[in-house]
Design an enzyme around this catalytic site. Structure first.
Site, short mmCIF file in Angstrom:
data_model
loop_
_atom_site.label_atom_id
_atom_site.label_comp_id
_atom_site.label_asym_id
_atom_site.label_seq_id
_atom_site.Cartn_x
_atom_site.Cartn_y
_atom_site.Cartn_z
N HIS A 1 -10.07 -2.99 -1.52
CA HIS A 1 -10.78 -2.70 -0.55
C HIS A 1 -12.21 -1.78 -1.02
O HIS A 1 -11.88 -0.58 -1.79
CB HIS A 1 -10.14 -1.77 0.47
CG HIS A 1 -9.17 -2.81 1.28
ND1 HIS A 1 -9.52 -3.32 2.59
CD2 HIS A 1 -7.89 -3.49 0.84
CE1 HIS A 1 -8.53 -3.98 2.91
NE2 HIS A 1 -7.45 -3.90 1.94
N TYR B 1 0.94 -1.06 -0.12
CA TYR B 1 -0.01 0.06 0.09
C TYR B 1 0.74 1.39 -0.12
O TYR B 1 1.99 1.06 0.50
CB TYR B 1 -0.91 0.01 1.37
CG TYR B 1 -1.98 -1.03 1.19
CD1 TYR B 1 -3.26 -0.63 0.74
CD2 TYR B 1 -1.74 -2.37 1.58
CE1 TYR B 1 -4.19 -1.44 0.62
CE2 TYR B 1 -2.66 -3.27 1.33
CZ TYR B 1 -4.03 -2.71 1.27
OH TYR B 1 -5.19 -3.88 1.08
N HIS C 1 -6.91 -8.30 -3.24
CA HIS C 1 -8.22 -7.72 -3.22
C HIS C 1 -8.16 -6.22 -3.22
O HIS C 1 -7.22 -5.63 -3.40
CB HIS C 1 -8.68 -8.26 -1.79
CG HIS C 1 -7.77 -7.62 -0.72
ND1 HIS C 1 -6.83 -8.54 -0.22
CD2 HIS C 1 -7.79 -6.51 -0.10
CE1 HIS C 1 -5.97 -7.70 0.54
NE2 HIS C 1 -6.71 -6.70 1.07
C1 BEZ Z 1 -6.02 -5.61 4.66
O1 BEZ Z 1 -5.56 -4.51 4.33
O2 BEZ Z 1 -6.38 -6.11 3.82
C2 BEZ Z 1 -5.52 -6.28 6.06
C3 BEZ Z 1 -4.02 -6.26 6.17
C4 BEZ Z 1 -3.51 -6.89 7.58
C5 BEZ Z 1 -4.55 -7.33 8.43
C6 BEZ Z 1 -5.93 -7.33 7.90
C7 BEZ Z 1 -6.42 -6.97 6.73
FE FE Z 2 -5.87 -5.39 2.17
#
Ligand code: BEZ
Ligand code: FE
Length: 276
Positions: free
Chosen positions: A217, A157, A215
């Site tokens: 979000h 990210y 994925h």
């Molecule tokens: C996420 O960004 O999807 C994520 C990363 C670490 C733990 C839970 C979710």
């Molecule tokens: Fe994620």
């Protein structure tokens, strides 16, 4: 004088909670003590193991700062985060399911017009995402606030790049009168959750990998509807069956379809649940 031993201690601690003024706090604490003691009895916890547990929790706290929340990560890998989401967001048939929020959301992400490039320089194969926001009756929801964030081709990210000042792979759009929105970005890739701390040690000690399947979000807000926090997972990802944080749901798997010009396209519709 009351003496405590392994046979009467649990009841004694629970009795000590009897005057807790808040009824819910009493319920939670009573259950916590009961389960904690049962756990210690079941595994016949040794003093060395108790100490190791204390050391682990202390290290978990020390790993936390304003950017890193190791306790949430611990909750994630133990399935507690997903259990809490699943219990609190049981959806009627047809509504889009929720999943974990994760640590990489950023407040005040930039706002974009439809068709904009949210990658904003993030590395990856180009793709376009088309979405539609509706109610369970199929009617479009206009002016829904659609926030999205994702990892790049290296599974990172933007906030994980030291010194990067701009938002990459994240942004906020507003659905049109037809409930639709679309944006350009890059294809998200699978990535390991941060495993350089106590949670990583726990994963290694238990023979588990830290990977999450690729994925995208989404957080979608619209007046009169429950806020939807979810992901769209990429069909075919090798980690769909072993997500480190147990967030995958079949209904959330989408197809990034390769186009004749070698870019990708994802179409996904989001059905919001009316607010309770
Ligand atoms: C996420 O960004 O999807 C994520 C990363 C670490 C733990 C839970 C979710
Ligand atoms: Fe994620």
């Amino acid at each position: 004088m009351q003496e405590y031993d392994q046979h009467n201690l649990t009841q004694a601690v629970i009795a000590r909670l009897a005057d807790t003024p808040n009824v819910r706090t009493r319920e939670i604490m009573t259950s916590l003590v009961r389960h904690l003691h049962d756990f210690a009895r079941e595994v016949r916890l040794t003093e060395a193991e108790w100490e190791q547990g204390i050391r682990f929790l202390t290290a978990t706290g020390h790993k936390c700062d304003d950017k890193r929340q190791e306790f949430i990560l611990l909750s994630d890998v133990l399935g507690l985060s997903m259990l809490t989401v699943a219990m609190n967001h049981e959806k009627p048939e047809g509504c889009t399911e929720s999943t974990v929020f994760g640590p990489f959301h950023v407040e005040d992400a930039p706002h974009y017009e439809h068709g904009a490039d949210l990658a904003n320089g993030a590395k990856g194969e180009p793709c376009v995402v088309h979405g539609r926001v509706t109610g369970a009756d199929g009617r479009p929801i206009a002016d829904a606030v659609v926030e999205t964030w994702q990892a790049d081709a290296d599974g990172r990210y933007d906030v994980q790049y030291e010194g990067l000042e701009v938002a990459q792979g994240r942004g906020v759009l507003t659905s049109g009168d037809d409930g639709r929105f679309h944006f350009r970005t890059v294809v998200a890739q699978a990535y390991p959750i941060p495993d350089d701390g106590p949670v990583g040690e726990l994963l290694r000690a238990t023979g588990r990998h830290p990977w999450r399947p690729a994925h995208l979000h989404f957080m979608i807000k619209a007046p009169g509807y429950e806020t939807l926090v979810t992901h769209v997972f990429r069909r075919g990802d090798r980690y769909l069956d072993s997500d480190a944080v147990f967030g995958v749901r079949k209904s959330l798997i989408g197809d990034w379809v390769r186009q004749p010009d070698s870019t990708y396209r994802l179409d996904f519709d989001f059905v919001l649940n009316p607010a309770r």
